[in-house]
Every structure is written in structure tokens, then in C-alpha cells.
Design a protein around this motif. Structure first.
Motif, PDB file in Angstrom:
ATOM      1  N   GLN A   1       0.293  -1.313  -0.033  1.00 36.29           N
ATOM      2  CA  GLN A   1      -0.228   0.189  -0.056  1.00 36.29           C
ATOM      3  C   GLN A   1       1.014   1.247  -0.265  1.00 36.29           C
ATOM      4  O   GLN A   1       1.712   1.470   1.155  1.00 36.29           O
ATOM      5  CB  GLN A   1      -0.696   0.305   1.360  1.00 36.29           C
ATOM      6  CG  GLN A   1      -1.749  -1.137   1.465  1.00 36.29           C
ATOM      7  CD  GLN A   1      -3.110  -1.245   3.008  1.00 36.29           C
ATOM      8  OE1 GLN A   1      -3.106   0.380   3.113  1.00 36.29           O
ATOM      9  NE2 GLN A   1      -2.889  -2.064   3.445  1.00 36.29           N
ATOM     10  N   VAL A   2       1.116   1.627  -1.674  1.00 38.53           N
ATOM     11  CA  VAL A   2       1.905   2.952  -1.116  1.00 38.53           C
ATOM     12  C   VAL A   2       1.419   4.114  -1.474  1.00 38.53           C
ATOM     13  O   VAL A   2       0.126   4.988  -1.442  1.00 38.53           O
ATOM     14  CB  VAL A   2       2.867   2.734  -2.993  1.00 38.53           C
ATOM     15  CG1 VAL A   2       3.659   4.059  -2.506  1.00 38.53           C
ATOM     16  CG2 VAL A   2       3.659   1.633  -2.583  1.00 38.53           C
ATOM     17  N   ILE A   3       1.938   5.518  -0.589  1.00 41.57           N
ATOM     18  CA  ILE A   3       2.052   6.723  -0.884  1.00 41.57           C
ATOM     19  C   ILE A   3       3.195   7.473  -0.997  1.00 41.57           C
ATOM     20  O   ILE A   3       4.142   7.337  -0.684  1.00 41.57           O
ATOM     21  CB  ILE A   3       1.189   7.327   0.737  1.00 41.57           C
ATOM     22  CG1 ILE A   3       0.247   6.341   1.240  1.00 41.57           C
ATOM     23  CG2 ILE A   3       1.499   8.391   0.952  1.00 41.57           C
ATOM     24  CD1 ILE A   3      -0.380   6.807   2.690  1.00 41.57           C
ATOM     25  N   LEU A   4       2.806   8.236  -1.780  1.00 39.26           N
ATOM     26  CA  LEU A   4       4.131   8.972  -2.858  1.00 39.26           C
ATOM     27  C   LEU A   4       4.188  10.566  -2.198  1.00 39.26           C
ATOM     28  O   LEU A   4       2.859  10.665  -2.440  1.00 39.26           O
ATOM     29  CB  LEU A   4       3.871   8.929  -4.026  1.00 39.26           C
ATOM     30  CG  LEU A   4       4.849  10.024  -4.986  1.00 39.26           C
ATOM     31  CD1 LEU A   4       6.250   9.312  -4.272  1.00 39.26           C
ATOM     32  CD2 LEU A   4       4.337   9.589  -6.288  1.00 39.26           C
ATOM     33  N   ALA A   5       4.547  10.637  -1.489  1.00 40.62           N
ATOM     34  CA  ALA A   5       4.830  12.591  -1.276  1.00 40.62           C
ATOM     35  C   ALA A   5       6.357  13.373  -1.727  1.00 40.62           C
ATOM     36  O   ALA A   5       7.088  12.551  -1.886  1.00 40.62           O
ATOM     37  CB  ALA A   5       5.173  12.325   0.470  1.00 40.62           C
ATOM     38  N   GLN A   6       5.437  13.696  -2.411  1.00 45.97           N
ATOM     39  CA  GLN A   6       5.870  14.730  -3.767  1.00 45.97           C
ATOM     40  C   GLN A   6       6.022  16.612  -3.055  1.00 45.97           C
ATOM     41  O   GLN A   6       4.837  16.918  -2.417  1.00 45.97           O
ATOM     42  CB  GLN A   6       5.694  14.821  -4.471  1.00 45.97           C
ATOM     43  CG  GLN A   6       5.876  15.441  -5.621  1.00 45.97           C
ATOM     44  CD  GLN A   6       7.613  16.114  -5.796  1.00 45.97           C
ATOM     45  OE1 GLN A   6       8.430  15.268  -5.236  1.00 45.97           O
ATOM     46  NE2 GLN A   6       7.727  16.668  -6.666  1.00 45.97           N
ATOM     47  N   GLN A   7       7.076  16.818  -2.562  1.00 50.60           N
ATOM     48  CA  GLN A   7       6.955  18.342  -1.720  1.00 50.60           C
ATOM     49  C   GLN A   7       5.937  19.815  -3.026  1.00 50.60           C
ATOM     50  O   GLN A   7       5.648  20.000  -2.500  1.00 50.60           O
ATOM     51  CB  GLN A   7       7.833  18.944  -1.369  1.00 50.60           C
ATOM     52  CG  GLN A   7       8.593  20.028  -0.265  1.00 50.60           C
ATOM     53  CD  GLN A   7       9.817  20.333   0.450  1.00 50.60           C
ATOM     54  OE1 GLN A   7      10.519  19.154   0.418  1.00 50.60           O
ATOM     55  NE2 GLN A   7       9.708  21.846   0.519  1.00 50.60           N
ATOM     56  N   SER A   8       6.536  19.868  -3.868  1.00 46.37           N
ATOM     57  CA  SER A   8       6.117  20.508  -5.006  1.00 46.37           C
ATOM     58  C   SER A   8       4.890  20.143  -5.444  1.00 46.37           C
ATOM     59  O   SER A   8       4.606  19.057  -5.203  1.00 46.37           O
ATOM     60  CB  SER A   8       6.932  20.386  -6.041  1.00 46.37           C
ATOM     61  OG  SER A   8       7.772  19.187  -6.867  1.00 46.37           O
ATOM     62  N   GLU A   9       4.574  21.042  -6.395  1.00 48.91           N
ATOM     63  CA  GLU A   9       3.017  21.122  -6.773  1.00 48.91           C
ATOM     64  C   GLU A   9       2.510  19.325  -8.269  1.00 48.91           C
ATOM     65  O   GLU A   9       1.542  19.239  -8.185  1.00 48.91           O
ATOM     66  CB  GLU A   9       2.357  21.818  -7.635  1.00 48.91           C
ATOM     67  CG  GLU A   9       3.365  22.904  -8.644  1.00 48.91           C
ATOM     68  CD  GLU A   9       3.170  23.839  -9.248  1.00 48.91           C
ATOM     69  OE1 GLU A   9       2.746  23.995 -10.626  1.00 48.91           O
ATOM     70  OE2 GLU A   9       1.892  24.666  -8.469  1.00 48.91           O
ATOM     71  N   ARG A  10       3.859  19.230  -8.489  1.00 48.46           N
ATOM     72  CA  ARG A  10       4.055  17.602  -9.175  1.00 48.46           C
ATOM     73  C   ARG A  10       4.690  17.290  -9.631  1.00 48.46           C
ATOM     74  O   ARG A  10       5.754  17.195  -9.023  1.00 48.46           O
ATOM     75  CB  ARG A  10       3.085  18.592 -10.358  1.00 48.46           C
ATOM     76  CG  ARG A  10       3.866  19.631 -11.093  1.00 48.46           C
ATOM     77  CD  ARG A  10       3.475  20.300 -12.237  1.00 48.46           C
ATOM     78  NE  ARG A  10       4.402  21.404 -13.009  1.00 48.46           N
ATOM     79  CZ  ARG A  10       5.531  21.144 -13.823  1.00 48.46           C
ATOM     80  NH1 ARG A  10       5.631  19.652 -14.362  1.00 48.46           N
ATOM     81  NH2 ARG A  10       6.129  21.769 -14.373  1.00 48.46           N
ATOM     82  N   LEU A  11       4.462  15.984 -10.072  1.00 44.40           N
ATOM     83  CA  LEU A  11       5.563  14.516 -10.448  1.00 44.40           C
ATOM     84  C   LEU A  11       6.139  15.082 -11.609  1.00 44.40           C
ATOM     85  O   LEU A  11       6.199  15.404 -12.382  1.00 44.40           O
ATOM     86  CB  LEU A  11       4.447  13.634 -10.288  1.00 44.40           C
ATOM     87  CG  LEU A  11       3.468  12.922  -8.903  1.00 44.40           C
ATOM     88  CD1 LEU A  11       3.108  11.503  -9.577  1.00 44.40           C
ATOM     89  CD2 LEU A  11       4.602  12.916  -7.789  1.00 44.40           C
ATOM     90  N   MET A  12       7.513  15.072 -11.128  1.00 45.10           N
ATOM     91  CA  MET A  12       8.767  14.539 -11.659  1.00 45.10           C
ATOM     92  C   MET A  12       8.761  16.146 -12.862  1.00 45.10           C
ATOM     93  O   MET A  12       8.836  16.462 -13.991  1.00 45.10           O
ATOM     94  CB  MET A  12       8.458  13.867 -13.107  1.00 45.10           C
ATOM     95  CG  MET A  12       8.841  12.275 -13.023  1.00 45.10           C
ATOM     96  SD  MET A  12       8.159  11.603 -13.745  1.00 45.10           S
ATOM     97  CE  MET A  12       9.629  11.614 -15.384  1.00 45.10           C
ATOM     98  N   GLU A  13       8.324  17.246 -11.711  1.00 43.41           N
ATOM     99  CA  GLU A  13       8.505  18.988 -12.501  1.00 43.41           C
ATOM    100  C   GLU A  13       9.810  19.180 -13.444  1.00 43.41           C
ATOM    101  O   GLU A  13       9.433  19.901 -14.269  1.00 43.41           O
ATOM    102  CB  GLU A  13       7.940  19.403 -11.328  1.00 43.41           C
ATOM    103  CG  GLU A  13       9.114  19.843 -10.055  1.00 43.41           C
ATOM    104  CD  GLU A  13       9.018  20.655  -9.075  1.00 43.41           C
ATOM    105  OE1 GLU A  13       9.979  20.847  -7.953  1.00 43.41           O
ATOM    106  OE2 GLU A  13       7.944  21.791  -9.363  1.00 43.41           O
ATOM    107  N   ARG A  14      10.785  18.542 -13.572  1.00 43.27           N
ATOM    108  CA  ARG A  14      11.791  19.027 -13.318  1.00 43.27           C
ATOM    109  C   ARG A  14      11.894  18.719 -15.088  1.00 43.27           C
ATOM    110  O   ARG A  14      12.417  18.853 -16.193  1.00 43.27           O
ATOM    111  CB  ARG A  14      13.457  18.088 -12.706  1.00 43.27           C
ATOM    112  CG  ARG A  14      13.803  18.766 -11.808  1.00 43.27           C
ATOM    113  CD  ARG A  14      15.303  18.292 -10.851  1.00 43.27           C
ATOM    114  NE  ARG A  14      16.261  18.343 -12.341  1.00 43.27           N
ATOM    115  CZ  ARG A  14      17.089  17.695 -12.104  1.00 43.27           C
ATOM    116  NH1 ARG A  14      16.731  16.835 -10.835  1.00 43.27           N
ATOM    117  NH2 ARG A  14      17.925  17.823 -13.367  1.00 43.27           N
TER     118      ARG A  14
END
Length: 403
Positions: free
Chosen positions: A166-179
Motif C-alpha cells: 500500500q503505497v503513498i507517494l509524498a511530493q513536496q512540490s506541486e506536481r510529479l517529475m516537475e524537472r
């Protein structure tokens, strides 16, 4: 350089192994020093090992004959020798630093034990040992929190979900893979992960790691909300591994500074791969590392006209399995005022294609889903030549130039 010149390479990752193999093919002997106990391997494919699709043997690299296992503790530039942790010393005429990068460990309260170790259940995701440790720990139904929503975090979250966690992905910025991705492509990545059962939280910062008896039990968010966790995966990026170079007095900024011959501030020492900074850029990707290894092999083998002038690198992520997912991104994926943009999206199939054109030149693009046109687009971008004016920009996205 003569045939009996002693070349020593520190680091048995993609760059170091490619360099050693190419030098061997060109008739130059090399001593390759690798710190890890495992056979050299392709780090790019670690997520596939974690997902259970590949065994470690499948991602092993064909290692050159002379591989010395050990940890280099210092470089003596005066006598031109490297010192190893076991007390031995290896002399060199030319030294190559291919030391790679270290994982970024975020400043979280409770992240380290009193012995400065990670608690049980908390894992970085950078090495084969990290991967095997995670593989051993994960089980169906385990609660896993992945911290970091970049390329590595997305790959880790997907792999753990495929293992039944059961996975939770926590990203500090506003979207995934923003770079790498624009907002539309990021949404498709999020949709893909959500479809696999991953719970994605963006604009979300982890503050604390809570442990009981030396093992992680939960993580606390900046707003005070706590998430139960059997596993925590740190996927917060990497930074160049430059400690040896710094202690040896080489010029280091973000990475080890090198010129077009991949020489450091000491002309007898070179650097390639994730640890190297060329013309202000640290690439941190496989393609530039391999290109640098090829150029340096030519130089060290005596082909004096070889030069490294930089890499226009494409990021590609292929996630195989029952629910396959492909994406590619290159250059500038966000348009500036005055740029021409062409987009094609198919919400039903989950595909998306976009190119950015400036002054009749392709300056960037992103593709999610079907990547049939990526080969032609990448060639047009890498060539940086004016685009033909005999057809609409739409042709760029619909002409299958091969991948």
C-alpha cells in the motif's frame, strides 16, 4: 600515451565500466576499482529488480577483466597513487574519477539512530544493496511511504505497488517529475500511479520519522498529519560524490570541474559521469555519462582530437508490466512567449505529445504513451537545425520516425 601507461578508474558504475571496456578494446590496460560487493550493474534498472521483473544478474554489466574491489580513502597527487581502506596503494599515470553520486537524505527529525544509521524500515534507493534490502522487506499489504516524486520516486512507488504494498507517494512540490515534465504530462503520470493503487500527495512535506524500538512506525507531515509506515523510501534526488576530489584539492563546484578533455584542475586526473561538472552542468543521467566515457577512452588511447562538447540528453522512462507506461522528455517542455506549441492528447488512451518550436527550431518536447515519433523528434532537437518548411508542425508529432 604509451601502451604501458597506468590508467586507474575509481567507480564501477555505467561510466567507469564503459570506459574500462572501451580502453581494453583500444589496447590500453585499466585497473577499475569498485566499492560495491556486487558485480557492476546498470543502476537505471534497479526499479525493475525491486518490482520483481528482473533478477540482479539480468542488469549486470559485462565487467572488464581487472576489477579491484575496495574503497578508495585518498588520492596522493604528488606520487600519483590512490590509497585503499585495506592499506594497499595503487599507482597511476592517469586517474579517472567515476565516483557517481550519493542519495540526498532529507533533514527529517528521527531519520537517524543514535549510531547515525537509518532505522529499520527506512531505505535509500540508490544501490543494489538498497534495492535488495527493500525487496526483502516489502510484502503484500505493507504500508510504504515514498518521499520524493521525481523520476526515482515514481519508479520506486510503482515497483512497490507491483509487489502488493500500500503505497503513498509524498511530493513536496506541486506536481510529479516537475524537472522533466509539463503539467499535462505530470497529470498522466499521476493517473497511471493512481490506477496502480498508489496514493499521491503533492505540495506535501514530511517533517518527522517516528520509530519504536529502532524501527519506523509512521511519518508525520508538516501539517501534523501522521501516516502509518512499515517502510519509508527516500527518493529525494542525488548529489555528486566529490569527497575524494575535495580532499585531494581538485576544483569542485556542484561537481568536479572538467574541461573538454574531461580533465580536472590536475591534468593527470579526469572525471566522468554523475560526479563531473562540464561547462557548469552536472548531468546525472546515463547517456551523458556513456558519451563522456567514449570520448575519454579515445583521448587516453592517444586519439588527441577527441573532445567532449556536452550532451543534449533525453530523459526516458519505460515501465513495463501488465500496465506498461512510457514517457520521454527533452529540452524545454514549457513554452516562452512567442514560441509555437503543438499538442496532441488522447484522454481515453492516456497518450500525450507536445513539442515546443522557437525560431523554426525544435527546443523541447514531451511524450507520454506511444513513443513512435520520439526518434525523429530527438534527432531534430539534437541537430538544432531549422525545421523544414514544407509541412505543418503537426507532422512532427504524427510522423513515426522510429524510437
Amino acid at each position: 600515451m604509451t601502451s604501458n601507461t597506468r590508467v586507474v578508474v575509481i567507480g564501477a558504475g555505467l561510466a567507469g565500466v564503459r570506459l574500462a571496456r572501451r580502453l581494453g578494446e583500444l589496447g590500453t590496460s585499466v585497473t577499475l576499482i569498485g566499492e560495491e560487493e556486487h558485480r557492476p550493474y546498470n543502476r537505471v534498472l534497479l526499479a525493475e529488480v525491486l518490482a520483481g521483473r528482473y533478477s540482479p544478474d539480468v542488469i549486470a554489466l559485462p565487467a572488464p577483466a581487472e576489477l579491484t574491489r575496495g574503497r578508495v580513502t585518498g588520492i596522493d597527487r604528488e606520487v600519483r597513487a590512490v590509497h585503499l581502506a585495506d592499506g594497499s596503494k595503487i599507482a597511476y599515470d592517469r586517474l579517472v574519477l567515476a565516483t557517481g553520486s550519493n542519495p540526498v537524505l532529507p533533514p527529517l527529525r528521527g531519520l537517524f539512530t543514535p549510531d547515525h544509521e537509518l532505522p529499520d524500515g527506512v531505505h535509500a534507493f540508490r544501490t543494489m544493496d538498497d534495492c535488495l534490502g527493500l525487496s526483502k522487506a516489502v510484502r503484500p499489504g505493507a504500508k510504504a511511504v515514498v518521499i520524493g516524486g521525481g523520476l526515482l520516486g515514481v519508479s520506486a512507488a510503482r515497483a512497490l505497488a507491483q509487489r502488493g504494498a500500500q503505497v503513498i507517494l509524498a511530493q513536496q512540490s506541486e506536481r510529479l517529475m516537475e524537472r522533466q515534465l509539463d503539467p499535462n504530462a505530470s497529470k498522466l503520470v499521476r493517473r497511471h500511479l493512481t490506477g496502480l493503487g498508489v496514493e499521491v500527495h503533492t505540495e506535501c512535506r514530511v517533517r518527522d520519522v517516528h520509530c519504536v524500538g529502532g524501527a519506523v512506525r509512521s511519518v508525520e507531515m508538516a501539517d501534523g498529519y501522521a501516516l502509518d509506515a512499515d517502510l519509508v523510501v527516500l527518493a529525494c534526488g542525488v548529489h555528486p560524490k566529490v569527497g575524494l576530489a575535495q580532499v585531494a584539492g581538485l576544483e569542485v563546484r556542484k561537481g568536479i570541474v572538467v574541461d573538454d578533455e574531461l580533465r580536472t584542475s590536475d591534468p593527470h586526473i579526469h572525471a566522468i559521469g554523475d560526479c563531473a561538472q562540464h561547462h557548469g552542468t552536472v548531468y546525472g543521467l546515463a547517456t551523458p555519462a556513456l558519451e563522456q566515457a567514449e570520448v575519454l577512452a579515445e583521448l587516453l588511447a592517444g586519439r588527441a582530437n577527441a573532445r567532449y562538447t556536452g550532451t543534449r540528453s533525453l530523459t526516458r522512462l519505460t515501465l513495463a508490466g501488465q500496465t506498461a507506461f512510457d514517457l520521454a522528455a527533452f529540452g524545454e517542455t514549457e513554452a516562452l512567449p512567442g514560441d509555437d506549441v503543438v499538442q496532441l492528447a488522447d484522454a481515453t488512451r492516456g497518450t500525450y505529445r507536445k513539442v515546443v518550436v522557437r525560431d523554426d527550431r525544435l527546443v523541447g518536447g514531451v511524450l507520454v504513451g506511444e513513443l513512435g515519433t520520439v526518434g525523429a523528434l530527438a534527432r531534430a532537437w539534437e541537430g538544432a537545425e531549422p525545421l523544414p518548411d514544407d509541412g505543418p508542425l503537426l507532422h512532427l508529432l504524427t510522423n513515426d520516425g522510429g524510437s
